[in-house]
Design a protein around this motif. Structure first.
Motif, PDB file in Angstrom:
ATOM      1  N   UNK A  82       0.846  -1.186   0.000  1.00 37.86           N
ATOM      2  CA  UNK A  82       0.000   0.000   0.000  1.00 37.86           C
ATOM      3  C   UNK A  82       0.882   1.235   0.000  1.00 37.86           C
ATOM      4  N   UNK A  83       0.804   2.009  -1.083  1.00 39.33           N
ATOM      5  CA  UNK A  83       1.530   3.268  -1.131  1.00 39.33           C
ATOM      6  C   UNK A  83       0.803   4.297  -0.273  1.00 39.33           C
ATOM      7  N   UNK A  84       1.566   5.073   0.509  1.00 38.19           N
ATOM      8  CA  UNK A  84       0.976   6.028   1.446  1.00 38.19           C
ATOM      9  C   UNK A  84       0.828   7.423   0.859  1.00 38.19           C
ATOM     10  N   UNK A  85       1.354   7.634  -0.321  1.00 40.01           N
ATOM     11  CA  UNK A  85       1.207   8.917  -1.012  1.00 40.01           C
ATOM     12  C   UNK A  85       0.304   8.694  -2.216  1.00 40.01           C
ATOM     13  N   UNK A 107      -5.760  12.421  -2.859  1.00 40.06           N
ATOM     14  CA  UNK A 107      -5.004  13.266  -3.790  1.00 40.06           C
ATOM     15  C   UNK A 107      -5.313  14.744  -3.574  1.00 40.06           C
ATOM     16  N   UNK A 108      -6.565  15.037  -3.233  1.00 35.89           N
ATOM     17  CA  UNK A 108      -6.966  16.437  -3.092  1.00 35.89           C
ATOM     18  C   UNK A 108      -6.258  17.129  -1.929  1.00 35.89           C
ATOM     19  N   UNK A 109      -5.745  16.356  -0.968  1.00 35.52           N
ATOM     20  CA  UNK A 109      -5.084  16.970   0.182  1.00 35.52           C
ATOM     21  C   UNK A 109      -3.698  17.500  -0.166  1.00 35.52           C
ATOM     22  N   UNK A 151       3.102  18.296  -7.475  1.00 35.55           N
ATOM     23  CA  UNK A 151       3.222  17.197  -8.442  1.00 35.55           C
ATOM     24  C   UNK A 151       3.474  15.870  -7.726  1.00 35.55           C
ATOM     25  N   UNK A 152       2.998  14.785  -8.310  1.00 37.92           N
ATOM     26  CA  UNK A 152       3.097  13.473  -7.673  1.00 37.92           C
ATOM     27  C   UNK A 152       4.539  13.111  -7.350  1.00 37.92           C
TER      28      UNK A 152
END
Length: 302
Positions: free
Chosen positions: A259-262, A270-272, A277-278
């Motif tokens: 599970x990726x945490x970002x 994502x909205x937070x 940029x990713x």
């Protein structure tokens, strides 16, 4: 390794002359009690004031495999995980040592640990203490005598310090036990298992390529339901894909999920991150030892 005692008691009196019965402790008076083992770590020395049981290996007996049921409801005779129970409480139900007799405890033996940051918690099973040392070293120690049974020192790449946070490459807080295996994560971003009786490697699996997605494996795993859960302290240089929680099969080391945490664009959370940029999102590590709720089947890690 050295043995010593304080006051008028000699080490031989405590260790051999008045040996406690199985599951016993020895107070300074020489009176045996029942069922307790105590370990204290300070300044690179493992000091044991109380002995749980005679070493199973010294008697030619096998270390009993640890089951999932035992991990969910561990016996007070052993210490099978970082904080004893899956909820991470760190509470022992044993009551032989209390406010009245704690002053009578005396040092029975001590053993120096390997140099480095000492944050490890030992596990105990059938009179054998499994101790995580700095720099990916694990030792099996006879809990009664302090004698070394085996030591495993992982070969570490020469360029590890070029990619990792240097002060964290020594840290090893925790190991796990399941079946006949001692399981740990390593500073070169692997997870691996050793045989509890011999220290021989049984399996190892790469979690991350430390040259691409470096992450410091400082906390170590827990095991529940046959799965090994581990988090890590992710380095900004490793990008979002270095900030992961993983589950592996405890018997084989095969990865079950990660599970990726970002979150990536479009994923929940994502909205937070606003307009970041990713590939610039970082520092969402899960670097403490996980805990687990078997009723809800949930892993908690932060």
């Amino acid at each position: 390794m050295r043995r010593c005692a304080t006051g008028t008691d000699s080490a031989s009196d405590i260790v051999t002359g008045n040996r406690p019965r199985k599951g016993g402790l020895m107070l300074a008076s020489g009176r045996p009690s029942s069922g307790f083992g105590l370990a204290c770590i300070a300044s690179g020395v493992l000091a044991v004031a109380v002995v749980a049981v005679p070493s199973a290996l010294a008697q030619g007996d096998r270390i009993r495999p640890v089951t999932d049921a035992e991990l969910e409801n561990p016996s007070p005779d052993d210490w099978l995980m970082w904080r004893r129970t899956l909820d991470g409480w760190g509470y022992s139900p044993l009551d032989q040592i209390n406010r009245e007799n704690v002053v009578d405890l005396r040092l029975v033996w001590s053993r120096g640990l390997r140099p480095g940051r000492q944050q490890g918690t030992p596990l105990v099973r059938d009179g054998v203490m499994f101790m995580p040392n700095p720099r990916d070293i694990i030792q099996a120690i006879d809990a009664e005598t302090g004698d070394l049974i085996w030591e495993h020192q992982r070969e570490r790449p020469d360029d590890l310090g070029d990619y990792m946070i240097g002060t964290l490459t020594d840290t090893n807080r925790n190991i796990a036990i399941h079946g006949e295996l001692i399981i740990d994560t390593s500073m070169d971003d692997h997870i691996f298992a050793l045989h509890a009786e011999t220290g021989e490697m049984v399996w190892e699996t790469e979690i991350l390529d430390y040259r691409v997605n470096p992450a410091n494996q400082t906390s170590g795993p827990i095991v529940a339901g046959g799965k090994v859960f581990s988090g890590r302290s992710c380095d900004p240089r490793g990008g979002p894909d270095g900030c992961v929680i993983t589950a592996h099969d405890a018997a084989t080391g095969e990865e079950i999920w990660r599970r990726r945490l970002i979150p990536a664009p479009g994923e929940p959370g994502d909205e937070t991150w606003g307009d970041v940029p990713f590939d610039e999102r970082a520092h969402v590590g899960s670097w403490m030892v996980p805990s687990y709720d078997p009723a809800l089947n949930l892993v908690y890690v932060g």
